[in-house]
Enzyme design. Sequence first.
Site, PDB file in Angstrom:
ATOM      1  N   ASP A  28       0.850  -1.191   0.000  1.00 19.39           N
ATOM      2  CA  ASP A  28       0.000   0.000   0.000  1.00 19.39           C
ATOM      3  C   ASP A  28       0.886   1.241   0.000  1.00 19.39           C
ATOM      4  O   ASP A  28       2.090   1.146   0.202  1.00 19.39           O
ATOM      5  CB  ASP A  28      -1.026   0.001   1.145  1.00 19.39           C
ATOM      6  CG  ASP A  28      -0.407  -0.109   2.527  1.00 19.39           C
ATOM      7  OD1 ASP A  28       0.837  -0.159   2.627  1.00 19.39           O
ATOM      8  OD2 ASP A  28      -1.156  -0.126   3.519  1.00 19.39           O
TER       9      ASP A  28
ATOM     10  N   TYR B 108       2.871   4.761   0.850  1.00 18.71           N
ATOM     11  CA  TYR B 108       3.464   5.327   2.063  1.00 18.71           C
ATOM     12  C   TYR B 108       2.410   6.172   2.770  1.00 18.71           C
ATOM     13  O   TYR B 108       1.637   6.877   2.124  1.00 18.71           O
ATOM     14  CB  TYR B 108       4.661   6.207   1.720  1.00 18.71           C
ATOM     15  CG  TYR B 108       5.815   5.455   1.084  1.00 18.71           C
ATOM     16  CD1 TYR B 108       6.472   4.432   1.766  1.00 18.71           C
ATOM     17  CD2 TYR B 108       6.261   5.782  -0.191  1.00 18.71           C
ATOM     18  CE1 TYR B 108       7.536   3.755   1.194  1.00 18.71           C
ATOM     19  CE2 TYR B 108       7.329   5.110  -0.780  1.00 18.71           C
ATOM     20  CZ  TYR B 108       7.958   4.094  -0.078  1.00 18.71           C
ATOM     21  OH  TYR B 108       9.016   3.422  -0.651  1.00 18.71           O
TER      22      TYR B 108
ATOM     23  N   PHE C 291       6.424   2.178  -4.049  1.00 17.31           N
ATOM     24  CA  PHE C 291       7.788   2.406  -3.562  1.00 17.31           C
ATOM     25  C   PHE C 291       8.320   3.799  -3.881  1.00 17.31           C
ATOM     26  O   PHE C 291       9.418   4.153  -3.463  1.00 17.31           O
ATOM     27  CB  PHE C 291       8.762   1.337  -4.084  1.00 17.31           C
ATOM     28  CG  PHE C 291       8.471  -0.045  -3.578  1.00 17.31           C
ATOM     29  CD1 PHE C 291       8.749  -0.392  -2.261  1.00 17.31           C
ATOM     30  CD2 PHE C 291       7.900  -0.989  -4.413  1.00 17.31           C
ATOM     31  CE1 PHE C 291       8.476  -1.668  -1.787  1.00 17.31           C
ATOM     32  CE2 PHE C 291       7.619  -2.268  -3.954  1.00 17.31           C
ATOM     33  CZ  PHE C 291       7.911  -2.612  -2.636  1.00 17.31           C
TER      34      PHE C 291
ATOM     35  N   HIS D  66      11.190  -8.925   0.851  1.00 14.25           N
ATOM     36  CA  HIS D  66      10.822  -7.511   0.708  1.00 14.25           C
ATOM     37  C   HIS D  66      12.033  -6.623   0.988  1.00 14.25           C
ATOM     38  O   HIS D  66      12.898  -6.981   1.796  1.00 14.25           O
ATOM     39  CB  HIS D  66       9.697  -7.193   1.699  1.00 14.25           C
ATOM     40  CG  HIS D  66       8.994  -5.908   1.445  1.00 14.25           C
ATOM     41  ND1 HIS D  66       9.477  -4.697   1.890  1.00 14.25           N
ATOM     42  CD2 HIS D  66       7.844  -5.634   0.776  1.00 14.25           C
ATOM     43  CE1 HIS D  66       8.640  -3.734   1.520  1.00 14.25           C
ATOM     44  NE2 HIS D  66       7.648  -4.274   0.842  1.00 14.25           N
TER      45      HIS D  66
END
Length: 227
Positions: free
Chosen positions: A70, A72, A83, A192
Site C-alpha cells: 500500500d 506510504y 515504492f 521484501h
Amino acid sequence: MLISTRFSKVETDWKSILKNESKKDYWSDLQRFLYQERASYDVYPPKLQVFAAFDLTSYRNVKVLILGQDPYHGHGQANGLCFSVEAGTPSPPSLRNIFKELEGDLGVPHPKDGDLTPWAKEGVLLLNATLTVRQNEAGSHQGKGWEIFTDQIIREVNKKSERVVFILWGASARRKKQLIDLQKHVVIESAHPSPLSAHRGFLGSRPFSKSNEALGKAGVEPINWNL
C-alpha cells in the site's frame, strides 16, 4: 462525484479496463468507503494521483510490473507509484534498499530523488495492491475492495501476448504468483526490501539485471533503470 472515479481522467489505453471494473458490485462499496475516509481523515495519495501508475504506463507499454502493498502513509510521500515518493521527499528505508540493490546490480549510482516516474515512463507498472491509505496508519485501506481491483489489473497484464516480467517482493506480493501464466511470463521474487527483511534475500537478488535479461530473451527492449 466519488473520488475513485478520478480514473475518468486517465487518458491511456487502461481507461476501458478501469471502466469495466467500475460496473462491478464491489466498486460502489469501495467508493463509499473512500468518500467517508477522505471526509474524516487525511488519505494518501492525493485524489488526482491515485491512478498515476495508469497515467504514466499505458497497458500497451507494460514490460515489467512491480507490486507493492500500500502507499506510504506519511505526509507528502505517496505519489501513486509503488515504492516511489514525491520529488524532493526523503527516500523511506525500503526505497533506500531498492537503490542499494540497483547500484549493486547495475552500478547505477544512488539517485538523489526517490521519484520513480522515469521507470514508469520506461514501461514499469508500479502497482500497489491497495491504492490508498489513511495518514500514519499502514494497511488501513486493506480489505476494502482495492485488492479485487488490483488482482484484476494483474490478470489483465497477464493477458498480454508479449512477455512481461513480474517483480514480487515479500510474502504478500508473492502470493499473487498464482495469477500469472509462468509459461508466457517471468516472475522474479524475493524477500521484501524493508529493513526487516532485506538481508534475508532481497539484497543481492539482482532483480533489475534479471528483468532485462528475461525481456531481451523475448526480443523486448530492456528497461533503462537509471534515475
